[in-house]
Design an enzyme around this catalytic site. Structure first.
Site, PDB file in Angstrom:
ATOM      1  N   LYS A 134       0.945  -1.244  -0.057  1.00 55.33           N
ATOM      2  CA  LYS A 134       0.000  -0.024  -0.051  1.00 55.33           C
ATOM      3  C   LYS A 134       0.893   1.373  -0.019  1.00 55.33           C
ATOM      4  O   LYS A 134       1.837   1.211   0.757  1.00 55.33           O
ATOM      5  CB  LYS A 134      -0.855   0.238   1.209  1.00 55.33           C
ATOM      6  N   LYS A 217      -7.894   2.383  -3.470  1.00 52.38           N
ATOM      7  CA  LYS A 217      -8.520   2.684  -2.155  1.00 52.38           C
ATOM      8  C   LYS A 217      -8.702   4.025  -2.030  1.00 52.38           C
ATOM      9  O   LYS A 217      -8.000   4.936  -1.592  1.00 52.38           O
ATOM     10  CB  LYS A 217      -7.424   2.150  -1.097  1.00 52.38           C
TER      11      LYS A 217
HETATM   12  C1  5MM Z   1      -4.184   2.848   9.403  1.00 51.70           C
HETATM   13  O1  5MM Z   1      -3.594   4.098   9.073  1.00 51.70           O
HETATM   14  C2  5MM Z   1      -2.928   4.369   7.664  1.00 51.70           C
HETATM   15  C3  5MM Z   1      -2.065   5.403   7.915  1.00 51.70           C
HETATM   16  O2  5MM Z   1      -1.083   5.230   8.629  1.00 51.70           O
HETATM   17  P1  5MM Z   1      -0.198   6.701   8.819  1.00 51.70           P
HETATM   18  O3  5MM Z   1      -0.813   7.801   8.580  1.00 51.70           O
HETATM   19  O4  5MM Z   1       0.441   6.386  10.275  1.00 51.70           O
HETATM   20  O5  5MM Z   1       0.984   6.198   7.659  1.00 51.70           O
HETATM   21  C4  5MM Z   1      -3.934   4.772   6.520  1.00 51.70           C
HETATM   22  O6  5MM Z   1      -3.374   4.937   5.437  1.00 51.70           O
HETATM   23  C5  5MM Z   1      -5.193   3.680   6.619  1.00 51.70           C
HETATM   24  O7  5MM Z   1      -4.767   2.439   5.886  1.00 51.70           O
HETATM   25  C6  5MM Z   1      -6.185   4.526   5.609  1.00 51.70           C
HETATM   26  O8  5MM Z   1      -6.428   5.744   5.776  1.00 51.70           O
HETATM   27  C7  5MM Z   1      -7.400   3.809   6.097  1.00 51.70           C
HETATM   28  O9  5MM Z   1      -7.568   3.765   7.525  1.00 51.70           O
HETATM   29  P2  5MM Z   1      -8.939   4.697   7.854  1.00 51.70           P
HETATM   30  O10 5MM Z   1      -8.874   4.892   9.246  1.00 51.70           O
HETATM   31  O11 5MM Z   1      -9.187   6.056   7.244  1.00 51.70           O
HETATM   32  O12 5MM Z   1     -10.094   3.643   7.485  1.00 51.70           O
END
Ligand code: 5MM
Length: 336
Positions: A134, A217
């Protein structure tokens, strides 16, 4: 069917979705400290291991996105974390961007970094068991933003990343996240998100990325979190579908939404309506971080020894999201 397409479909078919457990240590520390837990490597692993070994993994979760620390950790029973995930039938994945920095010439905006040395890191992750990856580009909305510069440079990085990942035999998740922060309308979110996604696909095509071997995504189309006006969930689903229908090439097998700060129920209800109204050929599922973990984290923080209660809470959320990914969720099911 190519190998990459097979992996992508394995992750997102039959109502399965993705557990985004790839919080960097900084983000995970914020999440843990908010519930008064010390952010140590042991505690971060302990919570995540409880999720990865829950029953809900088998029927609901097709893939788990890990952070570098976690993919290198070992479970309390001595199993590697990627093996623990694979044993439930899910595919282990890994976040490979190294975070965001100020965009030069537009310092209020962000550019995602991590291309240097990526090929070598991917080799290591493949050996550890990862089969997908990702990378997240982040865009904010205001009168001036996102600028053309931010849209172009993040799209270019997402495409260069995707090409290298596919060359390494893994499926890239392409995550262009248009943040919900601000007082903009859903109409503005729709036009900006469409512009961002279209530019990403221009670049992916230019870089000869196999579109049948990626997962997109994106964010859903919402009013800004500070906007006084809130469109209905039905309108969210219709605007989101319009955006994706107009901007995503048909070859892409599936779309796994981020929750982006929506509550657990909101993210579930919106996904359900997207699937009920789905007039595209794309699989529409979830790749949620907060919307899968929030309640489980609260329960765990009250008694970190109570694995069963934590897992029950996670299993319920995963089940609700998987029903929503098939358009079969209903609010009454939340209380059963
Ligand atoms: C899990 O959080 C991910 C980001 O982590 P960092 O900001 O610490 O790098 C983030 O990319 C996440 O995978 C996506 O935003 C989806 O998470 P949400 O909480 O938005 O569903």
């Amino acid at each position: 069917m190519t190998e990459l397409n097979k992996i992508a479909l394995k992750i997102i078919s039959n109502g399965k979705g993705i557990l985004a457990a790839d919080e960097s240590n900084g983000t995970m520390t914020k999440r843990l400290e908010a519930v008064k837990i010390n952010s140590t490597p042991e505690n971060r692993l302990s919570f995540r291991e409880i999720l990865f070994s829950s029953e809900g993994m088998k029927d609901c979760i097709g893939g788990v996105i890990l952070y570098d620390e976690t993919i290198n950790q070992t479970s309390s029973a001595g199993q590697s974390i990627p093996d623990l995930i694979s044993s439930s039938g899910a595919v282990p994945g890994i976040k490979v961007d190294t975070g965001t920095k100020e965009l030069s010439d537009s310092p209020e905006e962000k550019i995602t970094e991590g291309l240097d040395g990526l090929r070598d890191r991917l080799k290591k992750y493949y050996e550890l068991g990862a089969r997908f990856t990702k990378w997240r580009g982040v865009y904010s909305i205001s009168e001036k933003y996102p600028s053309k510069l931010a849209i172009n440079s993040n799209a270019n990085a997402l495409a260069r990343y995707s090409a290298i990942v596919q060359e390494s035999g893994m499926v890239p998740i392409v995550e262009p996240e248009v943040l919900m922060d601000g007082n903009h309308s859903a109409e503005v979110c729709l036009s900006k998100t469409s512009e961002v996604i279209k530019k990403c696909f221009n670049e992916l095509i230019l870089h000869k990325v196999d579109l049948t071997g990626i997962i997109l995504k994106p964010n859903m189309i919402l009013d800004g979190n500070l906007s006084k006006n809130k469109i209905s969930n039905e309108e969210v689903s219709l605007k989101t579908l319009k955006c994706l229908k107009d901007s995503v090439p048909k070859e892409v097998p599936g779309i796994a939404f981020l929750s982006g700060g929506q509550s657990e129920i909101e993210a579930t209800e919106n996904l359900n309506l997207i699937n009920k109204n789905n007039n595209t050929n794309f699989i529409m599922t979830y790749s949620y971080g907060r919307a899968l973990q929030q309640s489980a984290l609260k329960v765990w923080s009250k008694d970190t020894k109570d694995t069963i209660a934590t897992q029950n809470t996670f299993n319920h959320r995963a089940k609700m999201c998987t029903l929503a990914a098939q358009g079969k969720w209903a609010s009454e099911l939340e209380n059963k």
